[in-house]
Design an enzyme around this catalytic site. Structure first.
Site, PDB file in Angstrom:
ATOM      1  N   TYR A   1       4.275  -5.761   9.095  1.00  0.00           N
ATOM      2  CA  TYR A   1       4.274  -4.292   9.032  1.00  0.00           C
ATOM      3  C   TYR A   1       5.510  -3.736   9.742  1.00  0.00           C
ATOM      4  CZ  TYR A   1      -0.794  -4.244   7.810  1.00  0.00           C
ATOM      5  OH  TYR A   1      -2.023  -4.413   7.235  1.00  0.00           O
TER       6      TYR A   1
ATOM      7  N   HIS B   1       0.833  -1.207   0.000  1.00  0.00           N
ATOM      8  CA  HIS B   1       0.000   0.000   0.000  1.00  0.00           C
ATOM      9  C   HIS B   1       0.868   1.257   0.000  1.00  0.00           C
ATOM     10  CE1 HIS B   1      -3.787  -2.281   0.791  1.00  0.00           C
ATOM     11  NE2 HIS B   1      -2.896  -3.166   1.174  1.00  0.00           N
TER      12      HIS B   1
END
Lengths: 342, 174
Positions: free
Chosen positions: A319, A61
């Site tokens: 992440y 993203h």
């Protein structure tokens, strides 16, 4: 004792070597246990970034836009969660719209998945990050299958077809995919929590929930084309009026497995609207304060906790690796030119 | 008699308790930054909470050390060896302080509150700063490597004293 039966010199050396080997051995065991048949965070992020990572950007993203707004809570969740955010009242947030993929220059309309992330800095010790995607369920149930899914996506449509054939647990995802057509704007999409979480009430009971943001109102926009179409359309809309969503919680029933993110819960499950998410402004992603945030879904406030869902746990760990890489690159000045160029 | 040849009990207890704690924390750290398994969150949460405990213990330890009589190094050591021994202990103490401090700072600037055994939560910044995170995250990682190297050196030296030089250095800590 042993030294009585052995030549003295040998036992000394053996002891020393044994002690050193033990220390080293423990460390290598940790590594070996990690690399045997499981995907590591590094391997996962390596796969996401491919051969040409975009230094300083998120590995997944990568392209997006920062947003700001407020949550207007109606108190409908007050009996099942202690988090003050859900008591009637207004709480500001920062956040981010994004599209899936590792390329920060990708054309907006090319991405199959769109995302909405929110950050509530409720107080210094009490913060909440939420990262939502357009699909309501995952296609798989663990990070290793997720890795193979991305491998297949990178290989092409044939490999994807073969992957889904081998993974019957992707049934609910496939059903959603067949019925989904992308909205013309970020504001027109419904965004899902993907994983389930527990809400805790004052009595110490827990309730597994999923949630979604359902479009409630947004200004019209021109169908501009071009690589930044979604961002331009959002800017147009926000010039005219806020973008609003209903924040809808679905409460798990006794038969629902909160640790399996691939199975849709029945439509008959109780749903509650907790209030409205009102987005009022946007900023380019390198200028807004969403850039510095890792939208780790396991940064949770008091009253909310993580399920055992393996995908949820893995999202947090992956992440962290992505964040570490881009933080190191940002520290080395990877984005200086990008910012000046804007 | 025996008391004169050994470090005070408080110092010995703190030494071995912290040795176990620090080695576990380093191994946990190496494992958790690689793992995608569900236990990663459990280890990570424990690592942070025990990090605060390690910080409290090292402050206590430094205070006790400054008040206590320490034993002289064996007279058989050369001047260079003595200097090396003293310097390596300063480095170990510095690492014991710097590890938890850098660990907490990286969480603070990333706006990630640190939960301590479910009892209370250490505050974090309300806004994240990714460049500061990059700095403290890298410092924490490099210090861990330096710490592992220093601990291996420390263990090797202790064993060398005991088995090769046959002096009382290791025994004085037991």
């Amino acid at each position: 004792m042993i030294s009585q039966f052995l030549p003295h010199v040998v036992s000394e050396r053996r002891c020393m070597i044994a002690a050193l080997l033990l220390s080293l051995g423990m460390t290598t065991t940790v590594y070996a246990s990690q690399t045997a048949d499981t995907v590591t965070a590094q391997e996962f992020v390596d796969l996401q970034e491919g051969d040409s990572p975009h230094a300083g950007y998120r590995r997944a993203h990568a392209k997006g836009v920062c947003i700001t707004g407020e949550f207007r809570a109606n108190g409908n969740l007050s009996d099942i969660v202690t988090t003050p955010l859900f008591a009637p009242g207004v709480t500001p947030f920062t956040g981010r719209y994004s599209i899936a993929g590792g390329n920060p220059y990708a054309p907006d309309l090319s991405s199959p998945v769109r995302s909405l992330a929110l950050n509530f800095a409720l107080s210094s010790p009490n913060q909440w990050r939420i990262a939502m995607n357009t699909p309501p369920v995952m296609a798989v149930t663990n990070p290793h299958d997720f890795y193979q899914q991305i491998v297949a996506i990178k290989k092409g449509p044939e490999a994807v077809k073969a992957f889904f054939k081998d993974h019957p647990e992707s049934k609910d995802f496939m059903t959603w995919r067949a019925s989904y057509s992308p909205a013309g704007s970020f504001s027109g999409e419904t965004y899902h929590s993907l994983n389930a979480f527990y809400l805790h009430d004052k009595q110490g009971n827990q309730q597994a929930v999923r949630w979604k943001m359902v479009p409630a109102s947004a200004a019209p926009f021109d169908e501009t084309e071009g690589p930044d179409a979604l961002q331009e359309r959002l800017a147009q809309q926000l010039d005219a009026a806020p973008v609003v969503y209903d924040w809808v919680f679905t409460l798990a029933g006794a038969d629902d497995d909160e640790n399996n993110p691939a199975v849709k819960w029945p439509a008959s499950r109780e749903q509650r609207v907790a209030g409205q998410i009102v987005i009022t402004d946007w900023q380019p992603q390198l200028e807004g304060n969403c850039h510095s945030l890792n939208f780790d879904p396991l940064v949770l406030p008091n009253g909310i906790s993580a399920t055992e869902d393996p995908i949820l746990r893995a999202r947090s760990a992956a992440y962290a690796e992505s964040y570490r890489r881009r933080a190191r690159e940002a520290l080395a000045g990877a984005l200086e030119g990008e910012r000046d160029g804007e | 008699m025996e008391n004169n040849n050994r470090f005070p009990l408080a110092m010995r207890l703190l030494h071995w308790a912290m040795a176990a704690l620090i080695i576990s924390m380093l191994l946990a750290g190496l494992a958790m930054v690689r793992s995608l398994e569900p236990w990663q969150l459990t280890i990570l949460t424990a690592h942070k909470a025990f990090g605060l405990l390690a910080f409290v213990l090292v402050i206590l330890r430094i205070a006790i050390r400054m008040k206590s009589q320490t034993l002289p190094l064996p007279s058989s050591l050369s001047r260079v060896q003595k200097r090396g021994a003293i310097a390596s202990h300063y480095v170990l103490y510095a690492l014991m302080v710097a590890m938890p401090v850098s660990g907490y700072l990286m969480q603070y600037v990333a706006a990630r509150p640190v939960e301590i055994f479910g009892l209370f939560t250490l505050p974090a910044s309300l806004t994240a700063d990714i460049e500061s995170y990059g700095l403290f995250r890298e410092i924490h990682g490099y210090l861990a490597i330096a710490f592992i190297a220093m601990i291996l050196l420390h263990i090797s030296a202790a064993l060398h004293h005991h088995f090769v030089r046959k002096d009382s250095v290791l025994k004085s800590m037991l």
